[in-house]
Design a protein around this motif. Structure first.
Motif, mmCIF file in Angstrom:
data_model
loop_
_atom_site.group_PDB
_atom_site.id
_atom_site.type_symbol
_atom_site.label_atom_id
_atom_site.label_comp_id
_atom_site.label_asym_id
_atom_site.label_seq_id
_atom_site.Cartn_x
_atom_site.Cartn_y
_atom_site.Cartn_z
ATOM 1 N N GLN A 172 11.956 11.330 3.952
ATOM 2 C CA GLN A 172 11.007 12.363 4.257
ATOM 3 C C GLN A 172 10.480 12.452 5.571
ATOM 4 O OE1 GLN A 172 8.474 12.150 0.626
ATOM 5 N NE2 GLN A 172 10.267 11.263 -0.610
ATOM 6 N N ASP A 173 10.750 11.772 6.488
ATOM 7 C CA ASP A 173 10.099 11.560 7.917
ATOM 8 C C ASP A 173 8.646 11.038 7.528
ATOM 9 O OD1 ASP A 173 12.329 12.493 8.969
ATOM 10 O OD2 ASP A 173 11.996 14.377 9.416
ATOM 11 N N ARG A 174 8.306 10.317 6.560
ATOM 12 C CA ARG A 174 7.082 9.613 6.373
ATOM 13 C C ARG A 174 6.949 8.464 6.953
ATOM 14 N NH1 ARG A 174 5.938 11.239 0.461
ATOM 15 N NH2 ARG A 174 4.101 9.876 0.603
ATOM 16 N N PHE A 175 7.180 8.089 8.357
ATOM 17 C CA PHE A 175 7.633 7.198 8.829
ATOM 18 C C PHE A 175 6.374 6.013 8.795
ATOM 19 C CE2 PHE A 175 9.524 10.429 11.436
ATOM 20 C CZ PHE A 175 10.634 10.317 11.016
ATOM 21 N N GLU A 176 5.230 6.154 8.875
ATOM 22 C CA GLU A 176 4.178 5.229 8.874
ATOM 23 C C GLU A 176 4.273 4.396 7.467
ATOM 24 O OE1 GLU A 176 0.062 6.092 10.234
ATOM 25 O OE2 GLU A 176 0.946 7.346 11.687
ATOM 26 N N GLU A 177 4.554 5.525 6.436
ATOM 27 C CA GLU A 177 4.551 4.959 5.162
ATOM 28 C C GLU A 177 5.792 4.082 4.883
ATOM 29 O OE1 GLU A 177 2.654 8.047 2.308
ATOM 30 O OE2 GLU A 177 3.215 9.022 4.147
ATOM 31 N N SER A 178 6.897 4.545 5.343
ATOM 32 C CA SER A 178 7.969 3.711 5.140
ATOM 33 C C SER A 178 7.922 2.329 5.824
ATOM 34 C CB SER A 178 9.286 4.625 5.657
ATOM 35 O OG SER A 178 9.312 4.612 6.890
ATOM 36 N N ILE A 179 7.555 2.352 6.998
ATOM 37 C CA ILE A 179 7.135 1.124 7.629
ATOM 38 C C ILE A 179 6.269 0.111 6.889
ATOM 39 C CG2 ILE A 179 6.289 -0.101 9.902
ATOM 40 C CD1 ILE A 179 6.965 2.397 11.334
ATOM 41 N N ALA A 180 5.301 0.553 6.249
ATOM 42 C CA ALA A 180 4.418 -0.296 5.341
ATOM 43 C C ALA A 180 5.370 -0.497 4.226
ATOM 44 C CB ALA A 180 3.298 0.611 4.966
ATOM 45 N N ALA A 181 6.149 0.234 3.667
ATOM 46 C CA ALA A 181 7.107 -0.084 2.548
ATOM 47 C C ALA A 181 7.931 -1.249 2.733
ATOM 48 C CB ALA A 181 7.631 0.932 1.751
ATOM 49 N N PHE A 182 8.577 -1.050 4.171
ATOM 50 C CA PHE A 182 9.679 -1.900 4.591
ATOM 51 C C PHE A 182 8.954 -3.429 4.744
ATOM 52 C CE2 PHE A 182 11.961 1.812 5.989
ATOM 53 C CZ PHE A 182 12.750 1.769 4.928
ATOM 54 N N ASP A 183 7.399 -3.296 5.349
ATOM 55 C CA ASP A 183 6.664 -4.554 5.447
ATOM 56 C C ASP A 183 6.486 -5.387 4.347
ATOM 57 O OD1 ASP A 183 6.806 -4.273 8.407
ATOM 58 O OD2 ASP A 183 4.706 -3.340 8.421
ATOM 59 N N ARG A 184 6.119 -4.462 3.086
ATOM 60 C CA ARG A 184 6.086 -4.998 1.924
ATOM 61 C C ARG A 184 7.236 -5.924 1.385
ATOM 62 N NH1 ARG A 184 2.751 -0.445 1.663
ATOM 63 N NH2 ARG A 184 4.543 0.880 0.443
ATOM 64 N N ALA A 185 8.356 -5.271 1.603
ATOM 65 C CA ALA A 185 9.737 -5.737 1.067
ATOM 66 C C ALA A 185 9.830 -6.985 1.820
ATOM 67 C CB ALA A 185 10.778 -4.798 1.274
ATOM 68 N N LEU A 186 9.615 -6.935 3.160
ATOM 69 C CA LEU A 186 9.907 -8.218 3.978
ATOM 70 C C LEU A 186 8.977 -9.445 3.917
ATOM 71 C CD1 LEU A 186 10.891 -6.374 7.582
ATOM 72 C CD2 LEU A 186 12.416 -7.751 5.975
ATOM 73 N N ALA A 187 7.655 -9.141 3.318
ATOM 74 C CA ALA A 187 6.626 -10.096 2.788
ATOM 75 C C ALA A 187 7.403 -10.997 1.654
ATOM 76 C CB ALA A 187 5.392 -9.393 2.527
ATOM 77 N N ILE A 188 8.191 -10.426 1.038
ATOM 78 C CA ILE A 188 9.059 -10.761 -0.044
ATOM 79 C C ILE A 188 10.142 -11.679 0.154
ATOM 80 C CG2 ILE A 188 9.949 -10.557 -2.261
ATOM 81 C CD1 ILE A 188 7.799 -8.367 -2.799
ATOM 82 N N ASP A 189 10.695 -11.081 1.124
ATOM 83 C CA ASP A 189 12.324 -11.621 1.510
ATOM 84 C C ASP A 189 12.381 -11.154 3.119
ATOM 85 O OD1 ASP A 189 14.739 -12.514 2.230
ATOM 86 O OD2 ASP A 189 15.963 -11.149 0.787
ATOM 87 N N PRO A 190 11.799 -12.188 4.064
ATOM 88 C CA PRO A 190 11.817 -11.698 5.531
ATOM 89 C C PRO A 190 13.134 -11.927 6.097
ATOM 90 C CG PRO A 190 10.754 -13.909 5.068
ATOM 91 C CD PRO A 190 11.111 -13.165 3.633
ATOM 92 N N ASP A 191 14.232 -12.464 5.389
ATOM 93 C CA ASP A 191 15.682 -12.307 5.950
ATOM 94 C C ASP A 191 16.565 -11.457 5.474
ATOM 95 O OD1 ASP A 191 14.964 -14.897 7.024
ATOM 96 O OD2 ASP A 191 15.323 -16.065 5.362
ATOM 97 N N ASP A 192 15.976 -10.264 4.756
ATOM 98 C CA ASP A 192 16.861 -9.309 4.417
ATOM 99 C C ASP A 192 17.180 -8.199 5.608
ATOM 100 O OD1 ASP A 192 17.477 -6.613 3.444
ATOM 101 O OD2 ASP A 192 16.847 -7.045 1.672
ATOM 102 N N VAL A 193 18.290 -8.593 5.988
ATOM 103 C CA VAL A 193 19.119 -7.701 7.090
ATOM 104 C C VAL A 193 18.776 -6.233 7.313
ATOM 105 C CG1 VAL A 193 20.956 -7.586 8.659
ATOM 106 C CG2 VAL A 193 20.405 -9.697 7.680
#
Length: 144
Positions: free
Chosen positions: A49-70
């Protein structure tokens, strides 16, 4: 800049499973895995949806759980690029290249992305080096 976007898009299908729907979580899957997957899928939806800031924040939350997810790390770099944070995207790709095994399917696309970014910064020697490494791994995926 457009060429860099196209190279990053080439690797995106490998991370998102192009056109796939999220699989239901197996019963034995840990709750944190389901939460990580939810953040990832939410980030993917926001990215589409081109909502980049929000998508980056969602990916950051995912990486907080699994920082190795390629896949999530790649998606986050792509979102950074689309948001205009090219230097940050390049740094994220550089980190990912350090961590990926040499035979990983994303490596040629990541090397091509780094080559294009180096060219944009008039670092021709670096760009040539990245292209040579990409072509050595996969002649068909050799960047333009």
């Amino acid at each position: 800049m457009r060429a860099l976007a196209l190279v990053l898009l080439a690797g995106l299908a490998a991370c998102t499973g192009e056109g796939r729907r999220p699989d239901p979580a197996p019963a034995a899957e840990a709750p944190e895995d389901r939460v990580e997957a939810a953040h990832r899928y939410h980030g993917e939806a926001l990215l589409q949806q081109d909502r980049f800031e929000e998508s980056i924040a969602a990916f950051d939350r995912a990486l907080a759980i699994d920082p190795d997810d390629v896949g999530v790390r790649y998606l986050r770099a792509f979102a950074l690029f689309r948001h205009g944070q090219v230097a940050e995207a390049d740094a994220a790709i550089a980190e990912l290249l350090v961590d990926l095994p040499e035979e990983h399917e994303l490596r040629p696309a990541l090397l091509c992305a780094r080559a294009l970014h180096a060219e944009q910064q008039d670092r021709e020697d670096d760009a040539i080096g990245y292209r040579i490494r990409a072509c050595a791994l996969d002649e068909e995926a050799c960047c333009p």
